[in-house]
Each structure stands twice: as structure tokens, then as C-alpha cells.
Design an enzyme around this catalytic site. Structure first.
Site, short mmCIF file in Angstrom:
data_model
loop_
_atom_site.label_atom_id
_atom_site.label_comp_id
_atom_site.label_asym_id
_atom_site.label_seq_id
_atom_site.Cartn_x
_atom_site.Cartn_y
_atom_site.Cartn_z
N LYS A 176 -65.66 22.67 0.01
CA LYS A 176 -64.98 22.25 1.23
C LYS A 176 -65.33 23.16 2.40
CE LYS A 176 -61.23 22.73 -1.07
NZ LYS A 176 -59.85 22.77 -1.60
N THR A 208 -51.48 22.90 8.46
CA THR A 208 -52.45 22.58 7.42
C THR A 208 -51.96 22.95 6.02
OG1 THR A 208 -53.53 24.72 7.80
CG2 THR A 208 -54.43 22.81 8.97
N GLY A 210 -50.97 22.73 2.46
CA GLY A 210 -51.17 21.75 1.40
C GLY A 210 -52.44 20.93 1.49
N THR A 211 -53.38 21.33 2.35
CA THR A 211 -54.59 20.51 2.52
C THR A 211 -55.42 20.44 1.24
OG1 THR A 211 -55.65 22.46 3.48
CG2 THR A 211 -54.80 20.82 5.01
N GLY A 212 -55.63 21.59 0.59
CA GLY A 212 -56.46 21.59 -0.62
C GLY A 212 -55.83 20.79 -1.74
N CYS A 213 -54.53 20.95 -1.93
CA CYS A 213 -53.81 20.17 -2.96
C CYS A 213 -53.94 18.68 -2.68
CB CYS A 213 -52.33 20.56 -2.98
SG CYS A 213 -51.99 22.31 -3.18
#
Length: 266
Positions: A176, A208, A210-213
Site C-alpha cells: 500500500k 484515516t 482504520g484504513t488498513g483494516c
């Protein structure tokens, strides 16, 4: 009638923006039934993580057996695992009840800087859990930690790191680009015979959390619905882009607020 089911294995975020809560919101927003196995309880909010209480490995096993022994799980998303014993419990369950697809988000450090995976568990993540995954979704710093290398700073270096991550035993790597620079945020979907850059506008917001989850669980939702990997990743990137763009509609907390999982509905 076939109901697509996705399972999240992750930590609980008491403020609701990341972890299990973000994953279940993402599954619901994308029309997938969500089940969960909790690996850790966290006391956290939009400002950071105050405390972590790991769930004992034997109880993680009990949750996994209850869900995988009953539900027809189309895809599994793995986030925060918390400890080496937890990793071993997850690996054993995945071998006993092999799921069709596994999305591994190698969570090691929270966005606010707190370490979420002890150093002695990183090797187990690398050698035991990654080979069970269909795709891993590290950001640039996580890719560097997994390889014990500096953070990649060019397109060529990112692709080289992605190919070295493939050698750990998973067929797809999505590196990412959110930690990069420039007007475009570019993610790289890397397989043995291809590299697919996926570009989107870099959105100026501090909200932002929680973006990866959310991205990883959106990929799992697509896979649970029968999408191929490239389609699932493309659709997930579009979903997280919309969720980040709509995040400023929220007034949640006093730090980095969550993305808007239900931006398509309100």
C-alpha cells in the site's frame, strides 16, 4: 440462496473505528455476512491505544473452531494477532479447516505509533502465517519490517520488496502506498508474473483511523462473493477511497477520526 460469509480474526477497537468493528462494518457495507474471532481487547480511541489485553490462545482456538466448524466461510481476513501463541493457534485452525481465501494484513504498529505485535512474534508471522495467506497487504513500513530492510522509496524498490515478500510463501502481495508522497496514492498488486499499479488521488484528511483494516476486509468481502483477486483488490481500493473521502462528514473523537464505512448509504 447462498449467503457470502467472511470471517475477521483481529483485535477489538473500543472506539469502533478499526479492528473487528471496522471489519464487520465493511462486510455489512459490501453485502457480506460477517463473523469474528477476537484476538485481543484494546482500550483505544481516536488519539491512540491506552492498553491491550490479549485473548488467551486456547480461547482463540475455541472461537475459530466454533465459527469454521459451522459457517461456510468464503474468505478470512486476519489483522492484529497480538502474540506468537495466537499465530500458532490461527495456523493450526486454518490447517484443520482450510478456507478458500485468506487476506493477511500484517498489523505490527498502530497508526498512532503503539506496537501491536511483540518483536518475538514477527518471525512467526513471517514464517508460519504468511504461507497460509492468499494475499498480504503491508504498507511500506510493514513491508520493510518483514524483510528487515529500509523503507522502499521508489517504484522499482517497492516492486523488488514485493517480489521478496512473495518468496515467503503467498501468491499475491499488495504493498500500500498511503505512506508515500505525491498527489497520487499508488498501491502495487504483485504476483509471480505480474505487477499491477493501482492509483488513486491522495486525499487531504487526518481522519484515516482504520484504513488498513478496512481495505483488507473489503478485499476479503470481494473474495467471499467470488471475485478474482485483481477484481477484489480494485473494488476494495475504490471502496476505501470513497470511505476516506467521506471521512470528514464525521465528528467522532478529538484525534484521527475513522473513515466512513457506510459512505454509500448516508
Amino acid at each position: 440462496m447462498i449467503t457470502p460469509v467472511a470471517l475477521t480474526i483481529a483485535g477489538s477497537d473500543s472506539s469502533g473505528g478499526a479492528g473487528i468493528q471496522a471489519d464487520l462494518k465493511t462486510f455489512a457495507a459490501l453485502g457480506v455476512y460477517g463473523a469474528s474471532v477476537i484476538t485481543a481487547l484494546t482500550a483505544q480511541n481516536t488519539r491512540g491505544v491506552a492498553a491491550i489485553h490479549p485473548v488467551p490462545a486456547d480461547f482463540v482456538t475455541a472461537q475459530l473452531e466454533a465459527v469454521l466448524g459451522d459457517l461456510d466461510v468464503g474468505a478470512v481476513k486476519i489483522g492484529m494477532v497480538g502474540a506468537r501463541a495466537t499465530i500458532e493457534a490461527i495456523v493450526a485452525a486454518l490447517k484443520r479447516f482450510p478456507p478458500r481465501r485468506v487476506v493477511l494484513d500484517p498489523v505490527m504498529i498502530a497508526s498512532s505509533g503503539e506496537r501491536l505485535l511483540p518483536a518475538d512474534a514477527v518471525d512467526a508471522l513471517r514464517t508460519k502465517l504468511i504461507p497460509c495467506a492468499s494475499i498480504i497487504t503491508p504498507n511500506l513500513p510493514e513491508a520493510a519490517v518483514l524483510l528487515s530492510e529500509p523503507v522502499a522509496s521508489s517504484d522499482a524498490a517497492i516492486e523488488c520488496q514485493g517480489r521478496r515478500l512473495l518468496s515467503l510463501g503467498c501468491p499475491f502481495v499488495l504493498i500500500k502506498g498511503g505512506h508515500g508522497h505525491g498527489n497520487e496514492s499508488i498501491d502495487y498488486l504483485i504476483a509471480a508474473d505480474s505487477t499491477l499499479p493501482l492509483s488513486g488521488p491522495r486525499i487531504a484528511t487526518v481522519n484515516t483511523h482504520g484504513t488498513g483494516c478496512t481495505l483488507a476486509s473489503a478485499i476479503a468481502a470481494g473474495l467471499a462473493k467470488g471475485e478474482d483477486m485483481a477484481t477484489a483488490v480494485r473494488n476494495a481500493k475504490a471502496f476505501i477511497g470513497g470511505a476516506i473521502a467521506a471521512a470528514d462528514r464525521f465528528a467522532v473523537g478529538h484525534g484521527h477520526a475513522p473513515v466512513h464505512h457506510f459512505h454509500r448509504f448516508y
